[in-house]
Design a protein around this motif. Structure first.
Motif, PDB file in Angstrom:
ATOM      1  N   PRO A   1       6.317   1.981   1.150  1.00 47.65           N
ATOM      2  CA  PRO A   1       4.983   1.383   1.144  1.00 47.65           C
ATOM      3  C   PRO A   1       4.752   0.589   2.424  1.00 47.65           C
ATOM      4  CG  PRO A   1       6.444   0.170  -0.304  1.00 47.65           C
ATOM      5  CD  PRO A   1       7.219   1.349   0.203  1.00 47.65           C
ATOM      6  N   ILE A   2       3.502   0.351   2.731  1.00 48.61           N
ATOM      7  CA  ILE A   2       3.129  -0.458   3.884  1.00 48.61           C
ATOM      8  C   ILE A   2       2.813  -1.851   3.350  1.00 48.61           C
ATOM      9  CG2 ILE A   2       1.444  -0.776   5.719  1.00 48.61           C
ATOM     10  CD1 ILE A   2       1.006   2.334   5.514  1.00 48.61           C
ATOM     11  N   ALA A   3       3.470  -2.864   3.891  1.00 43.78           N
ATOM     12  CA  ALA A   3       3.251  -4.239   3.446  1.00 43.78           C
ATOM     13  C   ALA A   3       2.413  -4.988   4.474  1.00 43.78           C
ATOM     14  CB  ALA A   3       4.580  -4.949   3.240  1.00 43.78           C
TER      15      ALA A   3
ATOM     16  N   MET B   1      -2.240   0.836  -4.680  1.00 45.81           N
ATOM     17  CA  MET B   1      -2.108  -0.421  -3.954  1.00 45.81           C
ATOM     18  C   MET B   1      -1.852  -1.534  -4.966  1.00 45.81           C
ATOM     19  SD  MET B   1      -4.764  -1.758  -1.207  1.00 45.81           S
ATOM     20  CE  MET B   1      -4.104  -2.458   0.250  1.00 45.81           C
ATOM     21  N   ARG B   2      -0.944  -2.442  -4.636  1.00 45.68           N
ATOM     22  CA  ARG B   2      -0.660  -3.594  -5.482  1.00 45.68           C
ATOM     23  C   ARG B   2      -0.563  -4.826  -4.609  1.00 45.68           C
ATOM     24  NH1 ARG B   2      -2.846  -2.696  -9.550  1.00 45.68           N
ATOM     25  NH2 ARG B   2      -2.069  -1.188 -10.995  1.00 45.68           N
TER      26      ARG B   2
ATOM     27  N   LEU C   1      14.387  -7.282  -2.750  1.00 40.27           N
ATOM     28  CA  LEU C   1      13.326  -6.497  -2.143  1.00 40.27           C
ATOM     29  C   LEU C   1      12.021  -6.666  -2.912  1.00 40.27           C
ATOM     30  CD1 LEU C   1      12.668  -4.356   0.026  1.00 40.27           C
ATOM     31  CD2 LEU C   1      13.244  -2.629  -1.687  1.00 40.27           C
ATOM     32  N   ILE C   2      10.987  -7.064  -2.202  1.00 46.64           N
ATOM     33  CA  ILE C   2       9.652  -7.119  -2.794  1.00 46.64           C
ATOM     34  C   ILE C   2       9.002  -5.781  -2.479  1.00 46.64           C
ATOM     35  CG2 ILE C   2       7.396  -8.239  -2.745  1.00 46.64           C
ATOM     36  CD1 ILE C   2       8.820 -10.838  -2.066  1.00 46.64           C
ATOM     37  N   ASP C   3       8.916  -4.943  -3.498  1.00 48.15           N
ATOM     38  CA  ASP C   3       8.402  -3.595  -3.318  1.00 48.15           C
ATOM     39  C   ASP C   3       7.208  -3.356  -4.235  1.00 48.15           C
ATOM     40  OD1 ASP C   3       9.645  -3.437  -5.780  1.00 48.15           O
ATOM     41  OD2 ASP C   3      11.051  -1.856  -5.220  1.00 48.15           O
ATOM     42  N   PHE C   4       6.794  -2.104  -4.305  1.00 51.29           N
ATOM     43  CA  PHE C   4       5.623  -1.737  -5.096  1.00 51.29           C
ATOM     44  C   PHE C   4       5.824  -2.079  -6.575  1.00 51.29           C
ATOM     45  CE2 PHE C   4       2.520   1.178  -7.000  1.00 51.29           C
ATOM     46  CZ  PHE C   4       1.429   0.941  -6.182  1.00 51.29           C
TER      47      PHE C   4
ATOM     48  N   ASP D   1       0.850  -1.181   0.000  1.00 49.19           N
ATOM     49  CA  ASP D   1       0.000   0.000   0.000  1.00 49.19           C
ATOM     50  C   ASP D   1       0.894   1.242   0.000  1.00 49.19           C
ATOM     51  OD1 ASP D   1      -1.771   2.046   0.524  1.00 49.19           O
ATOM     52  OD2 ASP D   1      -2.669   1.096   2.265  1.00 49.19           O
ATOM     53  N   LEU D   2       0.853   1.984  -1.088  1.00 48.91           N
ATOM     54  CA  LEU D   2       1.621   3.225  -1.173  1.00 48.91           C
ATOM     55  C   LEU D   2       0.688   4.346  -0.751  1.00 48.91           C
ATOM     56  CD1 LEU D   2       4.439   4.151  -1.937  1.00 48.91           C
ATOM     57  CD2 LEU D   2       3.629   4.573  -4.234  1.00 48.91           C
ATOM     58  N   ALA D   3       0.467   4.403   0.568  1.00 45.25           N
ATOM     59  CA  ALA D   3      -0.509   5.328   1.134  1.00 45.25           C
ATOM     60  C   ALA D   3      -0.129   6.776   0.878  1.00 45.25           C
ATOM     61  CB  ALA D   3      -0.657   5.088   2.634  1.00 45.25           C
TER      62      ALA D   3
END
Length: 168
Positions: free
Chosen positions: A32-34, A65-66, A131-134, A18-20
């Motif tokens: 982001p919030i994972a 969000m992804r 890194l697992i990112d957006f 979540d890229l709030a």
């Protein structure tokens, strides 16, 4: 990571990114919030449907969000027998290849016979953390939903070109 997946074939690990917040000039680095969930998927079609529903199109002003969905049992459609974990691993390698070739334009015109691409070594991939990112989540979705995503981008490009040329 395979050891941490839900044991049942009807379950999947859902990784939501979540890229709030968006970066600003004053605060350019925003993480982001994972969130991790175990979710139920009752087969290949349910896996794909759940992935599509969890990755809605985001319009201007909406929260970005992804979601990545990884399952031991269900296989994503359109990736020719690869598991969702295989797709995730492939996306992480693809990100590394993109990073190593960042100076090269990523257009069809830039690719031609004789073009050399840098690839990470097996040792580099094995000894690095990934890194697992957006962007990873976005690429994961685009790989699994390649044809629908390509068609959407193609239509947007066509409509943008028509607008630029003044054609209705």
């Amino acid at each position: 990571m395979g050891d941490h997946l839900p044991a049942t074939a009807q379950s999947a690990l859902q990784i939501e990114l979540d890229l709030a917040e968006r970066g600003t000039a004053e605060r350019p680095l925003v993480q982001p919030i994972a969130s991790l969930y175990e979710t139920s998927v009752s087969g290949d079609d349910a896996f794909t449907r759940t992935l599509i529903e969890a990755n809605p199109d985001v319009g201007p002003g909406q929260k970005a969000m992804r979601t990545i969905l990884v399952s031991n049992g269900a296989q994503p459609k359109g990736v020719r027998g690869a598991t969702s974990l295989d797709v995730l691993k492939g996306v992480l390698v693809m990100k590394k290849v993109i990073q190593l070739n960042s100076a090269m334009p990523r257009t069809l015109e830039a690719f031609r016979e004789g073009r050399q691409l840098l690839f990470p070594s097996a040792e580099d991939l094995e000894n690095s953390f990934h890194l697992i990112d957006f962007d990873t989540a976005r690429l994961f979705f685009e790989v699994i939903q390649y044809y629908p995503e390509f068609e959407k981008q193609f239509k947007m490009t066509l409509s943008d070109n028509q607008i630029a040329e003044g054609v209705d």
